[in-house]
Design a protein around this motif. Structure first.
Motif, PDB file in Angstrom:
ATOM      1  N   THR A  59      16.611  -2.407 -24.014  1.00 62.23           N
ATOM      2  CA  THR A  59      16.937  -3.664 -23.340  1.00 62.23           C
ATOM      3  C   THR A  59      17.629  -4.592 -24.325  1.00 62.23           C
ATOM      4  O   THR A  59      17.547  -4.413 -25.542  1.00 62.23           O
ATOM      5  CB  THR A  59      15.690  -4.370 -22.782  1.00 62.23           C
ATOM      6  OG1 THR A  59      14.872  -4.807 -23.876  1.00 62.23           O
ATOM      7  CG2 THR A  59      14.882  -3.449 -21.884  1.00 62.23           C
ATOM      8  N   VAL A  94      19.237  -3.892 -19.130  1.00 59.44           N
ATOM      9  CA  VAL A  94      18.685  -2.564 -19.406  1.00 59.44           C
ATOM     10  C   VAL A  94      19.828  -1.677 -19.877  1.00 59.44           C
ATOM     11  O   VAL A  94      20.761  -1.392 -19.128  1.00 59.44           O
ATOM     12  CB  VAL A  94      18.011  -1.966 -18.158  1.00 59.44           C
ATOM     13  CG1 VAL A  94      17.480  -0.574 -18.455  1.00 59.44           C
ATOM     14  CG2 VAL A  94      16.884  -2.876 -17.673  1.00 59.44           C
ATOM     15  N   THR A  95      19.769  -1.253 -21.128  1.00 58.34           N
ATOM     16  CA  THR A  95      20.852  -0.468 -21.716  1.00 58.34           C
ATOM     17  C   THR A  95      20.495   1.002 -21.894  1.00 58.34           C
ATOM     18  O   THR A  95      21.352   1.801 -22.271  1.00 58.34           O
ATOM     19  CB  THR A  95      21.231  -1.055 -23.086  1.00 58.34           C
ATOM     20  OG1 THR A  95      20.070  -1.066 -23.932  1.00 58.34           O
ATOM     21  CG2 THR A  95      21.750  -2.482 -22.943  1.00 58.34           C
ATOM     22  N   CYS A 104      27.513   3.316 -24.946  1.00 62.51           N
ATOM     23  CA  CYS A 104      27.281   4.232 -23.837  1.00 62.51           C
ATOM     24  C   CYS A 104      28.541   5.057 -23.604  1.00 62.51           C
ATOM     25  O   CYS A 104      29.641   4.493 -23.470  1.00 62.51           O
ATOM     26  CB  CYS A 104      26.917   3.463 -22.569  1.00 62.51           C
ATOM     27  SG  CYS A 104      25.322   2.624 -22.634  1.00 62.51           S
ATOM     28  N   TYR A 148      27.719   6.740 -18.382  1.00 62.52           N
ATOM     29  CA  TYR A 148      27.034   5.527 -17.952  1.00 62.52           C
ATOM     30  C   TYR A 148      27.340   5.176 -16.499  1.00 62.52           C
ATOM     31  O   TYR A 148      28.300   5.673 -15.895  1.00 62.52           O
ATOM     32  CB  TYR A 148      27.442   4.347 -18.842  1.00 62.52           C
ATOM     33  CG  TYR A 148      28.926   4.041 -18.843  1.00 62.52           C
ATOM     34  CD1 TYR A 148      29.480   3.152 -17.927  1.00 62.52           C
ATOM     35  CD2 TYR A 148      29.773   4.646 -19.767  1.00 62.52           C
ATOM     36  CE1 TYR A 148      30.837   2.872 -17.925  1.00 62.52           C
ATOM     37  CE2 TYR A 148      31.127   4.377 -19.775  1.00 62.52           C
ATOM     38  CZ  TYR A 148      31.661   3.484 -18.856  1.00 62.52           C
ATOM     39  OH  TYR A 148      33.002   3.213 -18.848  1.00 62.52           O
ATOM     40  N   LYS A 157      26.493  -4.860 -15.608  1.00 60.87           N
ATOM     41  CA  LYS A 157      25.516  -4.278 -16.524  1.00 60.87           C
ATOM     42  C   LYS A 157      25.839  -2.794 -16.670  1.00 60.87           C
ATOM     43  O   LYS A 157      26.228  -2.143 -15.701  1.00 60.87           O
ATOM     44  CB  LYS A 157      24.095  -4.466 -16.003  1.00 60.87           C
ATOM     45  CG  LYS A 157      23.686  -5.934 -15.838  1.00 60.87           C
ATOM     46  CD  LYS A 157      22.256  -6.051 -15.344  1.00 60.87           C
ATOM     47  CE  LYS A 157      21.895  -7.509 -15.059  1.00 60.87           C
ATOM     48  NZ  LYS A 157      21.908  -8.320 -16.285  1.00 60.87           N
ATOM     49  N   LEU A 169      24.409   0.968 -17.792  1.00 59.89           N
ATOM     50  CA  LEU A 169      23.178   1.740 -17.953  1.00 59.89           C
ATOM     51  C   LEU A 169      23.498   3.121 -18.496  1.00 59.89           C
ATOM     52  O   LEU A 169      24.399   3.796 -17.987  1.00 59.89           O
ATOM     53  CB  LEU A 169      22.448   1.881 -16.617  1.00 59.89           C
ATOM     54  CG  LEU A 169      22.174   0.607 -15.804  1.00 59.89           C
ATOM     55  CD1 LEU A 169      21.494   0.974 -14.496  1.00 59.89           C
ATOM     56  CD2 LEU A 169      21.317  -0.359 -16.593  1.00 59.89           C
ATOM     57  N   ALA A 198      15.712   6.793 -18.407  1.00 59.11           N
ATOM     58  CA  ALA A 198      14.695   5.821 -17.997  1.00 59.11           C
ATOM     59  C   ALA A 198      13.395   6.552 -17.711  1.00 59.11           C
ATOM     60  O   ALA A 198      13.336   7.403 -16.819  1.00 59.11           O
ATOM     61  CB  ALA A 198      15.158   5.051 -16.770  1.00 59.11           C
ATOM     62  N   ILE A 210      13.591  -0.618 -12.764  1.00 60.00           N
ATOM     63  CA  ILE A 210      14.946  -1.131 -12.962  1.00 60.00           C
ATOM     64  C   ILE A 210      15.553  -1.397 -11.591  1.00 60.00           C
ATOM     65  O   ILE A 210      15.928  -0.464 -10.864  1.00 60.00           O
ATOM     66  CB  ILE A 210      15.791  -0.142 -13.772  1.00 60.00           C
ATOM     67  CG1 ILE A 210      15.112   0.132 -15.115  1.00 60.00           C
ATOM     68  CG2 ILE A 210      17.195  -0.688 -13.974  1.00 60.00           C
ATOM     69  CD1 ILE A 210      15.797   1.182 -15.946  1.00 60.00           C
TER      70      ILE A 210
END
Length: 681
Positions: free
Chosen positions: A288, A296-297, A503, A506, A517, A519, A523, A529
């Motif tokens: 994050t 949230v990365t 990323c 992604y 955002k 991602l 996870a 999320i």
């Protein structure tokens, strides 16, 4: 070369850069101290704690907490009981605890009070929580001077149990009791829900308080297997407190409440498992970012996973790290290969080379693959056969009983080159599925799929559920509504981890006002999320030409809203007021609204004033009011206005397309709504 009795020479003075990790401290710890048996291998218990009535209440019972000092923060006095103790290692451990919690440790000369007595005993151990007696031992023996071990023992003295003792541990790990030394089986007992308070902190494979994978093994096989095979190499780290360790300590000792008061805040603004720190800024968990941990990365464990840990769904060569060079020792050498064959096939592994360090007698004085080993799990995910030395000859094959095979490579030395094998997928015996050889299997679709089930839409990566997504994938979808809230939630998410903090595979989530955002990674708790929008969300998926993973499954649905309204006016001069529900009172839950004010043909909408009572953040990142007079519910930043905090707007441009959109987002406890007046002109 036999390692028994000679690690200090190899570890500290090797002239040829060879190294060996010392044995895990539970292996060298005594079984009892002063006639009292050590609980779980390194915990001393008082007579009261030994009783079944309170045995596992130390974490929940405040009597075992260290009390506050004059400044209002927990104060722990300590002394060095003997000169042999490694004082620099102890001080480093105490400093580590002070840097990440509100606990304070002070050297004292007053021994007529409860305090810690650091000694150089026969092993690494500590009493559990604060004893009411005048002084309690914390032993930092000759092999205990590593930061993570010192931090671990101080953790016990603060009231921490081992992570694998948690009552919810069976959802995350499997205890392989057949692999545990029979006399040590009680070390793997599980606490009850009524006796251990975890303060809402999720289970943590990377906790400094977690046993390692082969602790107290009788045969060199894993005593603890992670439910997620890729996390096998994470357990047992001794680098210091993990993020969730810090969160647990700070909740346990009410540190966050103390810092909120110091920072003049009433609620913790930090999201996604973050917490407010001593400097009034959010301490964000891995995966994050942002001032309130709102972005949230990636997954919580992504940055901890070894580069050689991977899920494999394609045929090819599988090998130890650095092969044909020597593999690294310790954490860099930990590898998990989770192999999944296509439907109707099973994995077969044929070895081309195999050379590890040989067997030794460190498994309760029995010969086993203690230092370096390759565990091959062919029938289940949690246990298999272990090999070392030259156990596997060239050409030997292993075939799984089902679609999965797990390889767990564990190292403590860097003496040899490791192993290499050819992975192939062969038709399963008795399979009724009509199959063709994997090499000629058609490529998975290069587009994502979009399906509806029970009024919920699902968007999945190409080939999801059958095989990993292909390289160079490009696909997207969008959802919009002016009458309901658009909600997107991750169901499953496993993409390639970040490369050099970027990323490469992604999903890009695009939200109103040009915000987005990104991602990537994996996870572990994807359902947490969630993205919500008053009007529209767009998602795009990109993958590069390198590593691929299982992919993603994303759900999207339109949720009912009490404040999504369309107001159709009749004539020039019509006027009205709009307020969010319970305006003026702090929200008890997050609130998202969208108002669409429509003028008669040829007329426009003018906002006479707009009051905002939201949380004020930099760039209005979390709570806001958006205004657009061009009929654009996506609220492009070039043609929209954004405001937050306690503001009053009066000079708002009149609409140009006969309608005005106003969107509102406010979080619970922080915001209390919006009010506006409109007039048709």
């Amino acid at each position: 070369m036999d390692l028994r009795g000679c690690w200090y020479l190899l570890f500290f003075a090797s002239p040829i850069a060879l190294s060996v990790q010392p044995p895990d401290f539970p292996e060298t710890n005594p079984t009892e101290v002063n006639g009292e048996q050590l609980f779980e291998g390194d915990i001393l218990l008082t007579e009261e704690q030994r009783s079944a009535r309170v045995l596992r209440q130390a974490m929940a019972h405040t009597v075992y907490r260290w009390p506050e000092g004059p400044d209002g923060y927990p104060l722990v006095p300590y002394v060095f009981k003997d000169k042999a103790v490694n004082q620099s290692a102890v001080k480093a451990g105490l400093k580590h605890w002070e840097a990440h919690t509100c606990l304070r440790f002070t050297h004292t000369t007053n021994t007529n009070q409860p305090h810690l007595r650091f000694i150089s005993g026969n092993g690494c151990y500590a009493l559990l929580g604060r004893s009411r007696s005048n002084g309690q031992d914390v032993s930092i023996g000759s092999r205990c001077g590593i930061l993570g071990i010192v931090v671990h023992e101080i953790g016990h003295a603060m009231g921490f149990f081992h992570e694998q003792s948690r009552p919810d541990r069976d959802s995350y790990i499997t205890i392989n009791t057949n692999n545990v030394q029979p006399a040590k089986i009680q070390n793997f007992e599980k606490g009850s829900k009524s006796s251990i308070n975890n303060y809402g902190v999720p289970y943590d494979y990377s906790s400094d308080m977690h046993y390692g994978p082969k602790y107290l093994s009788i045969n060199g096989k894993a005593t603890i297997a992670t439910k997620d095979p890729l996390a096998q190499g994470l357990i047992g780290q001794r680098n210091g407190l993990s993020h969730r360790d810090k969160l647990l300590a700070n909740r346990m000792y009410n540190c966050i409440d103390k810092w909120l008061k110091k920072c003049r805040l009433t609620t913790d603004p930090c999201r996604n498992g973050g917490y407010l720190g001593n400097n009034c800024k959010c301490v964000c968990p891995p995966g994050t970012s942002g001032t309130s941990c709102q972005r949230v990365t990636g997954g919580y464990y992504d940055q901890l996973m070894g580069t050689c840990t991977e899920k494999i769904t394609k045929e090819g060569t599988v090998s130890s790290p650095n092969y044909p060079q020597k593999y690294p020792s310790g954490q860099p050498g930990q590898c998990t290969k989770w192999i999944v064959a296509p439907k109707g096939y099973v994995p077969r592994l044929t070895f081309r080379a195999f050379r590890l360090y040989h067997r030794s007698s460190h498994c309760n004085a029995k010969s086993c693959c203690y230092f370096d080993s390759l565990e091959i799990r062919t029938t289940n995910r949690h246990t298999g056969d272990v090999f070392c030395g030259s156990d596997i000859t060239t050409g030997r094959s292993f075939t799984a009983s089902g679609r999965e095979m797990v390889l767990y490579f564990h190292t403590k030395t860097n003496f040899y080159t490791g192993w290499s094998a050819k992975l192939s997928f062969i038709p399963a015996t008795g399979s009724k599925t009509k199959v063709t050889p994997p090499k000629t299997t058609p490529k998975p679709p290069t587009r994502c799929l979009f399906k509806k089930y029970n009024n919920v839409y699902y968007w999945t990566s190409p080939g999801y559920g059958a095989q990993d997504y292909p390289n160079y994938s490009r696909c997207s979808f969008g959802a919009s509504s002016v009458s309901r809230i658009v909600t997107v939630k991750l169901v499953k998410f496993d993409l390639q981890p970040m490369v050099n903090t970027k990323c490469v595979d992604y999903i890009k989530v695009e939200l109103p006002f040009g915000r987005s955002k990104t991602l990537c990674g994996r996870a572990t708790e994807p359902s947490r999320i969630v993205f919500k929008s008053p009007s529209q969300i767009s998602l795009s998926f990109f993958s590069d030409g390198a590593i691929s993973r299982a992919g993603f499954n994303v759900s999207m649905q339109f949720q009912h809203s009490t404040c999504h309204r369309t107001i159709k006016t009749q004539r020039v001069g019509d006027t009205g007021y709009l307020t969010t529900p319970a305006y003026g009172k702090r929200h008890t839950s997050d609130l998202i609204c969208l108002y669409r004010i429509m003028a008669p043909k040829g007329r426009q909408v003018k906002l006479d004033f707009l009051y905002s009572a939201t949380k004020a953040t930099s760039g209005c990142s979390s709570d806001w009011v958006l205004v657009n007079g061009r009929g654009e519910p996506t609220f492009p930043p070039a043609t929209s206005i954004i405001t937050c905090g306690n503001t009053r707007l009066t000079n708002i441009p009149t609409s140009t397309q006969g309608q005005m959109y106003v969107a509102y987002q406010g979080t619970r406890y922080w915001s209390s709504g919006m009010r506006l007046k409109y007039t048709i002109v």
